[in-house]
Motif scaffolding. Structure first.
Motif, PDB file in Angstrom:
ATOM      1  N   LYS A  71       0.835  -1.203   0.000  1.00 19.22           N
ATOM      2  CA  LYS A  71       0.000   0.000   0.000  1.00 19.22           C
ATOM      3  C   LYS A  71       0.873   1.258   0.000  1.00 19.22           C
ATOM      4  O   LYS A  71       0.582   2.230  -0.686  1.00 19.22           O
ATOM      5  CB  LYS A  71      -0.917  -0.005   1.215  1.00 19.22           C
ATOM      6  N   ALA A  72       1.975   1.216   0.748  1.00 19.75           N
ATOM      7  CA  ALA A  72       2.873   2.365   0.821  1.00 19.75           C
ATOM      8  C   ALA A  72       3.728   2.502  -0.441  1.00 19.75           C
ATOM      9  O   ALA A  72       4.087   3.613  -0.831  1.00 19.75           O
ATOM     10  CB  ALA A  72       3.778   2.243   2.044  1.00 19.75           C
ATOM     11  N   PHE A  73       4.052   1.373  -1.088  1.00 10.93           N
ATOM     12  CA  PHE A  73       4.891   1.374  -2.286  1.00 10.93           C
ATOM     13  C   PHE A  73       4.162   0.591  -3.385  1.00 10.93           C
ATOM     14  O   PHE A  73       4.433  -0.586  -3.606  1.00 10.93           O
ATOM     15  CB  PHE A  73       6.251   0.742  -1.993  1.00 10.93           C
ATOM     16  N   PRO A  74       3.231   1.220  -4.083  1.00  8.69           N
ATOM     17  CA  PRO A  74       2.352   0.502  -5.005  1.00  8.69           C
ATOM     18  C   PRO A  74       2.984   0.074  -6.322  1.00  8.69           C
ATOM     19  O   PRO A  74       2.415  -0.742  -7.029  1.00  8.69           O
ATOM     20  CB  PRO A  74       1.225   1.501  -5.254  1.00  8.69           C
ATOM     21  N   THR A  75       4.161   0.615  -6.668  1.00  9.26           N
ATOM     22  CA  THR A  75       4.785   0.245  -7.941  1.00  9.26           C
ATOM     23  C   THR A  75       6.206  -0.264  -7.710  1.00  9.26           C
ATOM     24  O   THR A  75       6.818  -0.004  -6.676  1.00  9.26           O
ATOM     25  CB  THR A  75       4.866   1.461  -8.891  1.00  9.26           C
ATOM     26  N   ALA A  76       6.734  -0.959  -8.698  1.00  7.49           N
ATOM     27  CA  ALA A  76       8.108  -1.452  -8.624  1.00  7.49           C
ATOM     28  C   ALA A  76       9.084  -0.287  -8.521  1.00  7.49           C
ATOM     29  O   ALA A  76      10.078  -0.359  -7.794  1.00  7.49           O
ATOM     30  CB  ALA A  76       8.419  -2.317  -9.846  1.00  7.49           C
ATOM     31  N   GLU A  77       8.792   0.784  -9.222  1.00  8.22           N
ATOM     32  CA  GLU A  77       9.667   1.959  -9.178  1.00  8.22           C
ATOM     33  C   GLU A  77       9.724   2.537  -7.760  1.00  8.22           C
ATOM     34  O   GLU A  77      10.789   2.924  -7.278  1.00  8.22           O
ATOM     35  CB  GLU A  77       9.187   3.030 -10.159  1.00  8.22           C
ATOM     36  N   ALA A  78       8.577   2.607  -7.085  1.00  9.21           N
ATOM     37  CA  ALA A  78       8.533   3.141  -5.722  1.00  9.21           C
ATOM     38  C   ALA A  78       9.336   2.264  -4.767  1.00  9.21           C
ATOM     39  O   ALA A  78      10.062   2.767  -3.903  1.00  9.21           O
ATOM     40  CB  ALA A  78       7.083   3.256  -5.243  1.00  9.21           C
ATOM     41  N   VAL A  79       9.218   0.959  -4.916  1.00 11.18           N
ATOM     42  CA  VAL A  79       9.969   0.032  -4.064  1.00 11.18           C
ATOM     43  C   VAL A  79      11.467   0.191  -4.312  1.00 11.18           C
ATOM     44  O   VAL A  79      12.260   0.304  -3.368  1.00 11.18           O
ATOM     45  CB  VAL A  79       9.534  -1.434  -4.321  1.00 11.18           C
ATOM     46  N   ASN A  80      11.864   0.234  -5.579  1.00 15.53           N
ATOM     47  CA  ASN A  80      13.285   0.378  -5.913  1.00 15.53           C
ATOM     48  C   ASN A  80      13.848   1.696  -5.403  1.00 15.53           C
ATOM     49  O   ASN A  80      14.965   1.747  -4.878  1.00 15.53           O
ATOM     50  CB  ASN A  80      13.502   0.252  -7.419  1.00 15.53           C
ATOM     51  N   GLU A  81      13.098   2.780  -5.544  1.00 18.80           N
ATOM     52  CA  GLU A  81      13.558   4.081  -5.064  1.00 18.80           C
ATOM     53  C   GLU A  81      13.756   4.061  -3.546  1.00 18.80           C
ATOM     54  O   GLU A  81      14.771   4.540  -3.036  1.00 18.80           O
ATOM     55  CB  GLU A  81      12.541   5.162  -5.441  1.00 18.80           C
ATOM     56  N   ALA A  82      12.818   3.477  -2.821  1.00 16.34           N
ATOM     57  CA  ALA A  82      12.935   3.408  -1.360  1.00 16.34           C
ATOM     58  C   ALA A  82      14.119   2.549  -0.939  1.00 16.34           C
ATOM     59  O   ALA A  82      14.860   2.906  -0.009  1.00 16.34           O
ATOM     60  CB  ALA A  82      11.639   2.862  -0.766  1.00 16.34           C
ATOM     61  N   LEU A  83      14.333   1.443  -1.599  1.00 12.02           N
ATOM     62  CA  LEU A  83      15.455   0.566  -1.248  1.00 12.02           C
ATOM     63  C   LEU A  83      16.800   1.216  -1.583  1.00 12.02           C
ATOM     64  O   LEU A  83      17.765   1.064  -0.825  1.00 12.02           O
ATOM     65  CB  LEU A  83      15.315  -0.779  -1.942  1.00 12.02           C
TER      66      LEU A  83
END
Length: 95
Positions: A71-83
């Motif tokens: 829910k906090a990171f709905p896309t692969a791009e959002a997950v990659n940016e956070a990591l």
């Protein structure tokens, strides 16, 4: 030495029966071609053998996210940016 192994009945494919209750048997003509006429693959163009073989062989990294994280990171791009941001922070902490 090989020994006989019993197979549970639930794993043995069931034989189909026809309406009279007798087991159904196919003659040799039925075994040759079971595709419907509308599935004529010789008329299809553009098929490439092994098109996805290289990416499959290279492998992928799939990760299942928990619902709250997704829910906090709905896309692969959002997950990659956070990591990547987390990696930068960890690197700064080590230095």
């Amino acid at each position: 030495m090989l020994t006989a192994m019993t197979v549970p009945e639930s794993l043995v494919p069931a034989k189909q029966r026809d309406k009279s209750g007798d087991f159904m048997q196919k003659d040799e003509n039925e075994l040759e071609d079971e595709l419907r006429p509308e599935y004529d693959f010789s008329k299809m163009a553009g098929g490439v053998r092994g098109k996805y073989a290289a990416p499959y062989k290279a492998g992928t990294n799939l990760v299942l996210l928990d619902a709250d994280v997704a829910k906090a990171f709905p896309t692969a791009e959002a997950v990659n940016e956070a990591l990547r941001l987390l990696m930068q922070i960890a690197e700064r902490q080590r230095a």
